[in-house]
Motif scaffolding. Sequence first.
Motif, PDB file in Angstrom:
ATOM      1  N   SER A 196       0.824  -1.200   0.000  1.00 55.13           N
ATOM      2  CA  SER A 196       0.000   0.000   0.000  1.00 55.13           C
ATOM      3  C   SER A 196       0.861   1.254   0.000  1.00 55.13           C
ATOM      4  O   SER A 196       0.611   2.205  -0.757  1.00 55.13           O
ATOM      5  CB  SER A 196      -0.921  -0.006   1.220  1.00 55.13           C
ATOM      6  OG  SER A 196      -1.671   1.192   1.298  1.00 55.13           O
ATOM      7  N   LEU A 197       1.921   1.260   0.828  1.00 52.46           N
ATOM      8  CA  LEU A 197       2.803   2.419   0.893  1.00 52.46           C
ATOM      9  C   LEU A 197       3.561   2.633  -0.414  1.00 52.46           C
ATOM     10  O   LEU A 197       3.886   3.768  -0.778  1.00 52.46           O
ATOM     11  CB  LEU A 197       3.794   2.256   2.045  1.00 52.46           C
ATOM     12  CG  LEU A 197       3.196   2.330   3.455  1.00 52.46           C
ATOM     13  CD1 LEU A 197       4.234   1.921   4.489  1.00 52.46           C
ATOM     14  CD2 LEU A 197       2.685   3.750   3.747  1.00 52.46           C
ATOM     15  N   LEU A 198       3.846   1.540  -1.114  1.00 54.62           N
ATOM     16  CA  LEU A 198       4.574   1.645  -2.382  1.00 54.62           C
ATOM     17  C   LEU A 198       3.646   1.839  -3.573  1.00 54.62           C
ATOM     18  O   LEU A 198       4.133   2.006  -4.703  1.00 54.62           O
ATOM     19  CB  LEU A 198       5.412   0.377  -2.607  1.00 54.62           C
ATOM     20  CG  LEU A 198       6.447   0.029  -1.544  1.00 54.62           C
ATOM     21  CD1 LEU A 198       7.231  -1.219  -1.957  1.00 54.62           C
ATOM     22  CD2 LEU A 198       7.385   1.194  -1.293  1.00 54.62           C
ATOM     23  N   ALA A 199       2.335   1.788  -3.330  1.00 57.03           N
ATOM     24  CA  ALA A 199       1.342   1.878  -4.407  1.00 57.03           C
ATOM     25  C   ALA A 199       1.621   0.831  -5.484  1.00 57.03           C
ATOM     26  O   ALA A 199       1.559   1.116  -6.687  1.00 57.03           O
ATOM     27  CB  ALA A 199       1.314   3.280  -5.006  1.00 57.03           C
ATOM     28  N   ALA A 200       1.944  -0.392  -5.034  1.00 56.09           N
ATOM     29  CA  ALA A 200       2.316  -1.479  -5.950  1.00 56.09           C
ATOM     30  C   ALA A 200       1.173  -2.477  -6.063  1.00 56.09           C
ATOM     31  O   ALA A 200       0.910  -3.248  -5.133  1.00 56.09           O
ATOM     32  CB  ALA A 200       3.579  -2.177  -5.452  1.00 56.09           C
ATOM     33  N   ASP A 201       0.491  -2.459  -7.208  1.00 50.07           N
ATOM     34  CA  ASP A 201      -0.554  -3.451  -7.438  1.00 50.07           C
ATOM     35  C   ASP A 201       0.073  -4.730  -7.982  1.00 50.07           C
ATOM     36  O   ASP A 201       1.300  -4.849  -8.092  1.00 50.07           O
ATOM     37  CB  ASP A 201      -1.621  -2.910  -8.384  1.00 50.07           C
ATOM     38  CG  ASP A 201      -1.080  -2.498  -9.755  1.00 50.07           C
ATOM     39  OD1 ASP A 201       0.066  -2.894 -10.100  1.00 50.07           O
ATOM     40  OD2 ASP A 201      -1.786  -1.773 -10.476  1.00 50.07           O
ATOM     41  N   ARG A 202      -0.759  -5.716  -8.321  1.00 48.55           N
ATOM     42  CA  ARG A 202      -0.249  -7.015  -8.764  1.00 48.55           C
ATOM     43  C   ARG A 202       0.638  -6.874 -10.000  1.00 48.55           C
ATOM     44  O   ARG A 202       1.716  -7.473 -10.083  1.00 48.55           O
ATOM     45  CB  ARG A 202      -1.406  -7.968  -9.061  1.00 48.55           C
ATOM     46  CG  ARG A 202      -0.954  -9.375  -9.474  1.00 48.55           C
ATOM     47  CD  ARG A 202      -2.158 -10.202  -9.937  1.00 48.55           C
ATOM     48  NE  ARG A 202      -3.103 -10.367  -8.866  1.00 48.55           N
ATOM     49  CZ  ARG A 202      -3.076 -11.378  -7.996  1.00 48.55           C
ATOM     50  NH1 ARG A 202      -2.126 -12.296  -8.078  1.00 48.55           N
ATOM     51  NH2 ARG A 202      -3.993 -11.477  -7.047  1.00 48.55           N
TER      52      ARG A 202
ATOM     53  N   VAL B 254      11.852 -13.239  12.392  1.00 46.94           N
ATOM     54  CA  VAL B 254      10.694 -13.468  11.548  1.00 46.94           C
ATOM     55  C   VAL B 254      11.126 -14.119  10.248  1.00 46.94           C
ATOM     56  O   VAL B 254      12.225 -13.862   9.748  1.00 46.94           O
ATOM     57  CB  VAL B 254       9.959 -12.131  11.263  1.00 46.94           C
ATOM     58  CG1 VAL B 254      10.869 -11.169  10.493  1.00 46.94           C
ATOM     59  CG2 VAL B 254       8.658 -12.359  10.519  1.00 46.94           C
ATOM     60  N   THR B 255      10.285 -14.978   9.719  1.00 47.85           N
ATOM     61  CA  THR B 255      10.500 -15.521   8.381  1.00 47.85           C
ATOM     62  C   THR B 255       9.721 -14.675   7.388  1.00 47.85           C
ATOM     63  O   THR B 255       8.487 -14.609   7.465  1.00 47.85           O
ATOM     64  CB  THR B 255      10.048 -16.987   8.293  1.00 47.85           C
ATOM     65  OG1 THR B 255      10.783 -17.769   9.222  1.00 47.85           O
ATOM     66  CG2 THR B 255      10.273 -17.533   6.888  1.00 47.85           C
ATOM     67  N   LEU B 256      10.425 -14.004   6.502  1.00 46.27           N
ATOM     68  CA  LEU B 256       9.764 -13.213   5.466  1.00 46.27           C
ATOM     69  C   LEU B 256       9.221 -14.187   4.428  1.00 46.27           C
ATOM     70  O   LEU B 256       9.972 -14.729   3.619  1.00 46.27           O
ATOM     71  CB  LEU B 256      10.759 -12.235   4.835  1.00 46.27           C
ATOM     72  CG  LEU B 256      11.465 -11.277   5.801  1.00 46.27           C
ATOM     73  CD1 LEU B 256      12.461 -10.404   5.037  1.00 46.27           C
ATOM     74  CD2 LEU B 256      10.467 -10.425   6.569  1.00 46.27           C
ATOM     75  N   ASP B 257       7.929 -14.437   4.471  1.00 43.22           N
ATOM     76  CA  ASP B 257       7.361 -15.459   3.600  1.00 43.22           C
ATOM     77  C   ASP B 257       6.279 -14.935   2.664  1.00 43.22           C
ATOM     78  O   ASP B 257       5.713 -15.693   1.879  1.00 43.22           O
ATOM     79  CB  ASP B 257       6.815 -16.634   4.422  1.00 43.22           C
ATOM     80  CG  ASP B 257       5.792 -16.200   5.466  1.00 43.22           C
ATOM     81  OD1 ASP B 257       5.377 -15.013   5.439  1.00 43.22           O
ATOM     82  OD2 ASP B 257       5.422 -17.044   6.298  1.00 43.22           O
ATOM     83  N   GLU B 258       5.996 -13.638   2.720  1.00 40.24           N
ATOM     84  CA  GLU B 258       5.011 -13.048   1.813  1.00 40.24           C
ATOM     85  C   GLU B 258       5.666 -11.896   1.061  1.00 40.24           C
ATOM     86  O   GLU B 258       6.234 -10.989   1.686  1.00 40.24           O
ATOM     87  CB  GLU B 258       3.792 -12.541   2.591  1.00 40.24           C
ATOM     88  CG  GLU B 258       2.679 -12.044   1.692  1.00 40.24           C
ATOM     89  CD  GLU B 258       1.424 -11.670   2.451  1.00 40.24           C
ATOM     90  OE1 GLU B 258       0.478 -11.179   1.807  1.00 40.24           O
ATOM     91  OE2 GLU B 258       1.397 -11.857   3.686  1.00 40.24           O
ATOM     92  N   PRO B 259       5.637 -11.907  -0.266  1.00 37.67           N
ATOM     93  CA  PRO B 259       6.275 -10.842  -1.030  1.00 37.67           C
ATOM     94  C   PRO B 259       5.822  -9.456  -0.591  1.00 37.67           C
ATOM     95  O   PRO B 259       4.633  -9.202  -0.415  1.00 37.67           O
ATOM     96  CB  PRO B 259       5.847 -11.143  -2.473  1.00 37.67           C
ATOM     97  CG  PRO B 259       5.673 -12.630  -2.485  1.00 37.67           C
ATOM     98  CD  PRO B 259       5.090 -12.969  -1.144  1.00 37.67           C
ATOM     99  N   ALA B 260       6.790  -8.577  -0.383  1.00 38.79           N
ATOM    100  CA  ALA B 260       6.637  -7.187   0.054  1.00 38.79           C
ATOM    101  C   ALA B 260       6.762  -7.029   1.561  1.00 38.79           C
ATOM    102  O   ALA B 260       6.732  -5.898   2.055  1.00 38.79           O
ATOM    103  CB  ALA B 260       5.354  -6.548  -0.430  1.00 38.79           C
ATOM    104  N   ALA B 261       6.929  -8.113   2.333  1.00 40.36           N
ATOM    105  CA  ALA B 261       7.253  -7.945   3.750  1.00 40.36           C
ATOM    106  C   ALA B 261       8.598  -7.228   3.853  1.00 40.36           C
ATOM    107  O   ALA B 261       9.553  -7.569   3.159  1.00 40.36           O
ATOM    108  CB  ALA B 261       7.302  -9.293   4.445  1.00 40.36           C
ATOM    109  N   LEU B 262       8.678  -6.235   4.723  1.00 40.35           N
ATOM    110  CA  LEU B 262       9.857  -5.374   4.805  1.00 40.35           C
ATOM    111  C   LEU B 262      10.376  -5.328   6.239  1.00 40.35           C
ATOM    112  O   LEU B 262       9.660  -4.899   7.158  1.00 40.35           O
ATOM    113  CB  LEU B 262       9.501  -3.959   4.337  1.00 40.35           C
ATOM    114  CG  LEU B 262      10.578  -2.878   4.489  1.00 40.35           C
ATOM    115  CD1 LEU B 262      11.805  -3.196   3.640  1.00 40.35           C
ATOM    116  CD2 LEU B 262      10.002  -1.503   4.109  1.00 40.35           C
TER     117      LEU B 262
END
Length: 264
Positions: free
Chosen positions: A32-38, A202-210
Motif C-alpha cells: 500500500s505504501l509503495l502503491a504497488a498493485d499485482r 521473523v521468516t519473510l514469507d510473503e512478497p513485500a514484507a519489509l
Amino acid sequence: MDETASATPVATARTSLATAGAHLLPATVTKSLLAADRAAWTRFAAHWEELSPDRYAAELGTCRLRRYGQFSLTPATGELSHLPQLPDLPFVQPDRTNPLYDGVDRHFEPLTEAFAADPVLRAALALLGRLAGALDATVTTWNAKVHPFRVVAAADGAGNPTPEGRHRDGVTLVSSLLVNRHNATGGRSTVYAPDGRELLSVTLDEPAALLVADDRSTLHGVSPIRPLDPARTAHRDVLVTTLIPQIRSARSRAAGPPAGRERC
C-alpha cells in the motif's frame, strides 16, 4: 510530510526503529505504501531473472546471484538520483563489520537501467528515506546502496543468505524486502542486540514484507533455506538496501566489469 501521527504505519515503524532498533512492515502495508498493485509487483520481481553470479559467495560454497547500485536520496524533497557507476571502484564494507569480507574489494555488475528506473524501487527508496529520518534527523542527503539478491538452494542442499553469520553492514539503516520465494523453507531473519539477545525474529514469507533495523546498534543474520520439494531447487529473492549519510556526491563505490551471465 508529517511522520508524527501515531496511527500511521510509517510513524509506527519510525518509533520502533528509534526505540527497539528494528521493525517489520507486513506485506499488505508495504504494498500500500509503495502503491504497488499485482502488475507492478510482477514487473518488479521480474528483474531478479536478470541477476548475475556472485563469485565471492561461490568461493564460500553459496550460490548467490546479485547486482549492485547506488542512489542519492534527499528525504526533505523526495529527490532521488541514480549515481553513476565507475568500473574501477569496488564495493567495500567498513572495517570490523562483515567478518568474511573485511578489507575485500568486491566488484559486481550494475543494476540494469530498467531496474534503476522501476517505480516500485523508487517508491521503496523514498519510503526507506522517511524511515531513516527517525535514526538521524540531521541528514540532508542519504546514500542508498541497493543490492538485489537471489540465494539458491540445490535440490539436495541448502542456500545460505548470510554466510558471514551475524554481522553489521556499517551503515545507519539496513533493510530487507522480500520479493519472492520459490519451493523454499527456512530463511528466518533475526535482528540481535550487541549482547546476543534477539530483538526481532521473523521468516519473510510473503512478497513485500519489509524488515528494517538500526545497523548502528544491532546485528543481523538469516538462516539457510532448503527446498520444500527435495527434488527441485529453491530460491529466495530479496532487495537489501542500506542507507548512510552521503558525504561525497556522484561517485560510486561499486560495479566492476561484467562477470558474465553463467548461473551457479
